[in-house]
Design an enzyme around this catalytic site. Sequence first.
Site, PDB file in Angstrom:
ATOM      1  N   SER A  45      17.931  27.605  46.518  1.00 25.05           N
ATOM      2  CA  SER A  45      18.952  26.945  45.703  1.00 25.05           C
ATOM      3  C   SER A  45      19.900  27.974  45.093  1.00 25.05           C
ATOM      4  CB  SER A  45      18.310  26.128  44.591  1.00 25.05           C
ATOM      5  OG  SER A  45      17.610  25.036  45.140  1.00 25.05           O
ATOM      6  N   GLY A  73      11.232  29.753  39.475  1.00 26.89           N
ATOM      7  CA  GLY A  73      12.433  29.253  38.806  1.00 26.89           C
ATOM      8  C   GLY A  73      13.604  29.287  39.764  1.00 26.89           C
ATOM      9  N   ASN A 126      19.881  20.104  44.342  1.00 25.58           N
ATOM     10  CA  ASN A 126      18.565  20.251  43.718  1.00 25.58           C
ATOM     11  C   ASN A 126      18.688  19.801  42.276  1.00 25.58           C
ATOM     12  OD1 ASN A 126      16.200  21.054  42.560  1.00 25.58           O
ATOM     13  ND2 ASN A 126      16.425  23.225  43.018  1.00 25.58           N
ATOM     14  N   CYS A 129      16.759  21.228  38.082  1.00 26.41           N
ATOM     15  CA  CYS A 129      17.127  22.247  37.096  1.00 26.41           C
ATOM     16  C   CYS A 129      17.065  21.653  35.687  1.00 26.41           C
ATOM     17  CB  CYS A 129      18.542  22.717  37.397  1.00 26.41           C
ATOM     18  SG  CYS A 129      19.080  24.082  36.376  1.00 26.41           S
ATOM     19  N   GLY A 266       7.473  23.922  53.409  1.00 30.10           N
ATOM     20  CA  GLY A 266       7.649  25.105  52.573  1.00 30.10           C
ATOM     21  C   GLY A 266       6.417  25.977  52.522  1.00 30.10           C
TER      22      GLY A 266
END
Length: 306
Positions: A45, A73, A126, A129, A266
């Site tokens: 991202s 993060g 995404n 956040c 993933g």
Amino acid sequence: MELETTVGSIKLRNPLILSSGILGTSYSTLQRIYEAGMGAVVTKSIGPRARKGNPNPSIFALQEIKSVINSVGLANPGYKVFREDIEKLIENKIPTIASVFGENETEFVEVLEGLKDLHILAFELNLSCPNIEKGGTQIGTNPETVFNIVKKIRSITSSPIWVKLTPNVNNIIDIAEAAVKGGCDALVAINTLKAMVIDIDAQIPILGYKRGGLSGAAIKPIGIRYVYDLFENFGEKIPIVGVGGISRGEDIIEYLLAGANAVQIGTALGVAYPENMIKFFQMRIKKYMKEHTIEKISELVGGAHK
Ligand SMILES: Cc1cc2nc3c(=O)[nH]c(=O)nc-3n(C[C@H](O)[C@H](O)[C@H](O)COP(=O)(O)O)c2cc1C
């Protein structure tokens, strides 16, 4: 028998897509993973500016449940730097989906404005956040915020927009409906689940950031449930990309039957030689299709809804 699939207007050579954040931080790793046989790749991202990760340790393997907890993060170099890698991927004809994030609508707009001229396969928003203005809850937990962001992005780009949903909500359908109303082209479910691990000898949380997100085999039944619910609600109206806990070819088939047109993988690919795993995934799907006399992936999509 063919493995080709479509996600809306996008044709993929097979339903396997590398999910965001795993191996997806540079041109060379994304190229390697695509050449190993994936249908497409999603980048890490990308936000408006460079962001440092959380303190180490930021990844911890939970071997007993084939899963991982991470607090990486949204560490990233910012869209201005990452743009070069994306350009190279496009030049080399690697089907690339750019994952983007922002802390609010203005930040999403800035990143999209900075990347919209690229001939990208799709933008994946995404929505996991934290929204600092709204007390740190994830952007993707509020239907109104989701609608506004997707609608705004829709007005900026004609490229397909995929919306990646967070599972950390009470009602995923409300959020998905807001995204669809805003004009997205596909739903991607799911991102990591809120989680934590504690070291019982040191009596402190293991991750430097204390809290993290769970991915890997343990979350597969949750991903399957969300994809099933989304398909039941939207049917053919909007394509779905299933993510979460895929570690075997069987898991991919399960996601397709639940209603996914394609899947993202993933954690399972974060191994030394993902190439072998990708070949096994494809072999397993082909074997299943042969055994069940299925010619096309589309015959499997939503097959569990009888
Ligand atoms: C180390 C790590 C980093 C991740 N970074 C991102 C990211 O930048 N953007 C995003 O949308 N998802 C990110 N994810 C979530 C994955 O893309 C995926 O949704 C999740 O891990 C579930 O799939 P899996 O069980 O196959 O890993 C990350 C996951 C991990 C483990």
